[in-house]
Design a protein around this motif. Structure first.
Motif, PDB file in Angstrom:
ATOM      1  N   GLU A 168     -61.495  12.137 -50.136  1.00 35.88           N
ATOM      2  CA  GLU A 168     -60.469  11.140 -49.796  1.00 35.88           C
ATOM      3  C   GLU A 168     -59.884  11.024 -48.969  1.00 35.88           C
ATOM      4  O   GLU A 168     -59.623  12.601 -48.044  1.00 35.88           O
ATOM      5  CB  GLU A 168     -59.016  12.332 -51.443  1.00 35.88           C
ATOM      6  CG  GLU A 168     -57.622  11.440 -51.424  1.00 35.88           C
ATOM      7  CD  GLU A 168     -56.821  10.779 -50.778  1.00 35.88           C
ATOM      8  OE1 GLU A 168     -56.730  11.958 -50.072  1.00 35.88           O
ATOM      9  OE2 GLU A 168     -56.326  10.280 -50.401  1.00 35.88           O
ATOM     10  N   ARG A 169     -58.955  10.172 -48.836  1.00 36.10           N
ATOM     11  CA  ARG A 169     -58.686   9.249 -47.162  1.00 36.10           C
ATOM     12  C   ARG A 169     -57.834  10.739 -46.508  1.00 36.10           C
ATOM     13  O   ARG A 169     -57.889  11.436 -45.441  1.00 36.10           O
ATOM     14  CB  ARG A 169     -57.715   8.589 -46.921  1.00 36.10           C
ATOM     15  CG  ARG A 169     -57.355   7.777 -45.580  1.00 36.10           C
ATOM     16  CD  ARG A 169     -56.112   8.215 -45.850  1.00 36.10           C
ATOM     17  NE  ARG A 169     -55.599   7.258 -44.442  1.00 36.10           N
ATOM     18  CZ  ARG A 169     -54.142   7.338 -43.416  1.00 36.10           C
ATOM     19  NH1 ARG A 169     -53.792   8.065 -44.500  1.00 36.10           N
ATOM     20  NH2 ARG A 169     -53.996   7.304 -42.602  1.00 36.10           N
ATOM     21  N   THR A 205     -70.885  19.763 -42.974  1.00 33.75           N
ATOM     22  CA  THR A 205     -72.089  20.536 -43.948  1.00 33.75           C
ATOM     23  C   THR A 205     -71.753  20.326 -45.362  1.00 33.75           C
ATOM     24  O   THR A 205     -69.959  20.198 -45.720  1.00 33.75           O
ATOM     25  CB  THR A 205     -71.750  21.730 -44.338  1.00 33.75           C
ATOM     26  OG1 THR A 205     -72.379  22.040 -42.729  1.00 33.75           O
ATOM     27  CG2 THR A 205     -73.004  22.615 -44.460  1.00 33.75           C
ATOM     28  N   ALA A 206     -72.586  19.448 -46.269  1.00 36.44           N
ATOM     29  CA  ALA A 206     -72.610  18.641 -47.472  1.00 36.44           C
ATOM     30  C   ALA A 206     -72.863  20.453 -48.379  1.00 36.44           C
ATOM     31  O   ALA A 206     -73.700  20.239 -48.278  1.00 36.44           O
ATOM     32  CB  ALA A 206     -72.573  17.646 -47.684  1.00 36.44           C
ATOM     33  N   HIS A 207     -72.099  21.288 -49.051  1.00 39.06           N
ATOM     34  CA  HIS A 207     -73.114  22.160 -49.996  1.00 39.06           C
ATOM     35  C   HIS A 207     -72.836  21.353 -50.837  1.00 39.06           C
ATOM     36  O   HIS A 207     -72.231  20.316 -51.517  1.00 39.06           O
ATOM     37  CB  HIS A 207     -71.750  23.080 -50.051  1.00 39.06           C
ATOM     38  CG  HIS A 207     -71.749  23.733 -48.783  1.00 39.06           C
ATOM     39  ND1 HIS A 207     -71.925  24.474 -48.158  1.00 39.06           N
ATOM     40  CD2 HIS A 207     -70.493  23.229 -47.155  1.00 39.06           C
ATOM     41  CE1 HIS A 207     -71.457  24.790 -46.706  1.00 39.06           C
ATOM     42  NE2 HIS A 207     -70.860  24.278 -46.392  1.00 39.06           N
ATOM     43  N   LYS A 208     -73.218  22.301 -52.484  1.00 39.72           N
ATOM     44  CA  LYS A 208     -73.667  21.958 -53.364  1.00 39.72           C
ATOM     45  C   LYS A 208     -72.729  21.201 -54.246  1.00 39.72           C
ATOM     46  O   LYS A 208     -71.692  20.628 -55.127  1.00 39.72           O
ATOM     47  CB  LYS A 208     -74.499  22.917 -54.546  1.00 39.72           C
ATOM     48  CG  LYS A 208     -75.335  23.006 -54.055  1.00 39.72           C
ATOM     49  CD  LYS A 208     -76.410  24.220 -54.876  1.00 39.72           C
ATOM     50  CE  LYS A 208     -77.822  24.080 -55.268  1.00 39.72           C
ATOM     51  NZ  LYS A 208     -78.643  24.884 -55.624  1.00 39.72           N
ATOM     52  N   SER A 209     -70.533  22.253 -53.296  1.00 43.13           N
ATOM     53  CA  SER A 209     -69.787  22.064 -54.418  1.00 43.13           C
ATOM     54  C   SER A 209     -68.879  21.886 -53.420  1.00 43.13           C
ATOM     55  O   SER A 209     -67.535  21.304 -53.215  1.00 43.13           O
ATOM     56  CB  SER A 209     -69.442  23.786 -55.024  1.00 43.13           C
ATOM     57  OG  SER A 209     -69.401  24.463 -54.566  1.00 43.13           O
ATOM     58  N   ALA A 211     -63.433  16.573 -52.249  1.00 41.38           N
ATOM     59  CA  ALA A 211     -64.857  15.992 -51.509  1.00 41.38           C
ATOM     60  C   ALA A 211     -65.726  16.533 -52.720  1.00 41.38           C
ATOM     61  O   ALA A 211     -65.852  17.390 -53.183  1.00 41.38           O
ATOM     62  CB  ALA A 211     -64.837  15.793 -50.021  1.00 41.38           C
ATOM     63  N   SER A 212     -66.480  15.461 -52.838  1.00 43.21           N
ATOM     64  CA  SER A 212     -67.501  15.258 -54.036  1.00 43.21           C
ATOM     65  C   SER A 212     -68.975  15.341 -53.427  1.00 43.21           C
ATOM     66  O   SER A 212     -69.031  14.064 -51.958  1.00 43.21           O
ATOM     67  CB  SER A 212     -67.088  14.321 -54.770  1.00 43.21           C
ATOM     68  OG  SER A 212     -68.661  14.545 -55.868  1.00 43.21           O
ATOM     69  N   GLU A 236     -66.472   6.415 -48.412  1.00 42.28           N
ATOM     70  CA  GLU A 236     -67.973   7.062 -48.633  1.00 42.28           C
ATOM     71  C   GLU A 236     -68.766   7.364 -47.542  1.00 42.28           C
ATOM     72  O   GLU A 236     -68.727   6.472 -46.415  1.00 42.28           O
ATOM     73  CB  GLU A 236     -68.717   6.609 -49.336  1.00 42.28           C
ATOM     74  CG  GLU A 236     -70.107   6.581 -49.834  1.00 42.28           C
ATOM     75  CD  GLU A 236     -70.951   5.676 -50.160  1.00 42.28           C
ATOM     76  OE1 GLU A 236     -70.692   5.846 -51.517  1.00 42.28           O
ATOM     77  OE2 GLU A 236     -71.953   4.699 -49.775  1.00 42.28           O
ATOM     78  N   VAL A 237     -69.681   8.951 -47.345  1.00 40.26           N
ATOM     79  CA  VAL A 237     -70.171   9.452 -46.198  1.00 40.26           C
ATOM     80  C   VAL A 237     -71.775   9.468 -46.735  1.00 40.26           C
ATOM     81  O   VAL A 237     -71.827  10.405 -46.904  1.00 40.26           O
ATOM     82  CB  VAL A 237     -69.444  10.866 -45.408  1.00 40.26           C
ATOM     83  CG1 VAL A 237     -70.361  10.680 -43.931  1.00 40.26           C
ATOM     84  CG2 VAL A 237     -67.852  10.468 -44.905  1.00 40.26           C
TER      85      VAL A 237
END
Length: 371
Positions: free
Chosen positions: A6-7, A36-40, A60-61, A89-90
């Motif tokens: 979210e912005r 870093t995009a972790h699982k959660s 963030a999701s 979206e990234v």
């Protein structure tokens, strides 16, 4: 790697990250954040090799885990330009990071995550537990007195130490000094080492402490660093490698002139005298009479200005001089209805809250020669 954020949450995280990054650096990776995009959860990390910060982006999701780096300033600029409430979206595509917000799209070059400098682990030797609002109050009282002089680098920060079983915070630049005291949430460890928090790290610790409010913060001290964490932020800073001077030696005792004054009234008189300050010295003369304090200032070729306030004198009438900006900052730091002021002609001027004990918090302003 792919995630949505979210912005507003992203804007906060990137703003905090860029505060840690040096504006000018010759190492490209130090201008990047580690994403870093972790699982959660999704986190950002930033460093300038003296300070490290990790921020979790709230809400963030993660759609696909992974890690990379991207230029922090460019990411922040894109996020800031999007409308509040926008979903961003990234996605990592090859060696490029694609950011999409509605029909807007930014493609940023990345650097390998393996090149991002990791903070070397150190064993925590001491922990201090303190309420966030109490720490924030203390930092706010002394931060104005920090030095920025490079030759005496050990004064470029706040000295945090054990003062009679309580946490003492002191800062001085040789012309003024601020001492604040915090009651820790649990007894301080024995042989607590005194540490010097660098000037550049003070605003970040103050922000974290302010946001914590009444929550307890744990200050973890290792050989060369101080670390603190609260909710979604972890912050670590390298400490100043030096010895802070024995500040107790400059606190005068048994001053000849002592008086009590309304803080706002005294600050107002100082401010009015400061309006005539074009010679660059900002020196104000303060003459103490039997029941009043007369403040005056003369500037050759321009004129003079004076003001007088009622006070309660407890010692010998006398006079002194001071830098009006230093005195204003000291009075602001005390933030109380009435102040006790004492000095001996030519010596440092000591200010305390009227309700504080003699061995408690104080502000000191060094005297100036005035005519």
């Amino acid at each position: 790697m792919k995630f949505t954020m979210e912005r507003d949450a992203a804007l906060r995280a990137l703003t905090l990250a860029t505060r840690t990054i040096e504006r000018r650096n010759t190492v490209p990776i130090l201008g990047h954040v580690l994403i870093t995009a972790h699982k959660s959860r999704v986190s950002l990390a930033a460093t300038n090799m003296d300070r490290w910060m990790t921020i979790e982006i709230g809400g963030a999701s993660t759609l696909k885990t992974g890690t990379t780096t991207a230029d922090a300033a460019n990411m922040l600029a894109f996020v800031r330009a999007t409308a509040a409430g926008t979903q961003i979206e990234v996605e990592l595509t090859g060696e490029k990071l694609v950011m999409r917000a509605g029909r807007a799209r930014a493609t940023l070059l990345t650097l390998p995550a393996a090149d991002f400098p990791a903070m070397k682990p150190e064993e925590v030797s001491t922990e201090i537990l303190v309420a966030g609002d109490a720490l924030a109050r203390a930092i706010g009282q002394v931060a104005h007195a920090q030095s920025d002089e490079q030759t005496r680098y050990y004064l470029n920060g706040i000295f945090i130490h054990d003062r009679a079983g309580k946490l003492g915070l002191v800062a001085t630049d040789g012309h003024r000094l601020g001492l604040a005291i915090v009651e820790p949430s649990k007894p301080l460890p024995e042989n607590l080492p005194g540490i010097i928090l660098p000037r550049q790290s003070v605003p970040e610790l103050l922000r974290i402490a302010t946001e914590a409010k009444q929550d307890e913060l744990t200050l973890e001290i290792s050989e060369t660093r101080l670390q603190v964490a609260h909710t979604d932020v972890e912050f670590s800073t390298r400490l100043v490698d030096g010895t802070f001077p024995d500040y107790d030696r400059v606190i005068p005792r048994d001053n000849e002139c002592r008086f009590n004054a309304g803080r706002v009234a005294l600050a107002g008189a100082v401010a009015r005298c400061a309006t005539l300050a074009s010679d660059g010295t900002s020196a104000v003369r303060m003459q103490i009479h039997k029941a009043s304090a007369e403040l005056s200032r003369k500037v050759e070729g321009e004129g003079e200005i004076s003001d007088e306030i009622d006070i309660q004198v407890n010692g010998q009438p006398s006079f002194t001089g001071f830098n009006c900006s230093y005195m204003t900052a000291a009075l602001d730091a005390l933030a109380c209805p009435d102040v006790d002021v004492e000095f001996t002609t030519g010596g440092p001027i000591v200010l305390r809250r009227s309700t504080d004990p003699k061995d408690g918090e104080l502000q000191i302003v060094m005297a100036m020669r005035v005519v």
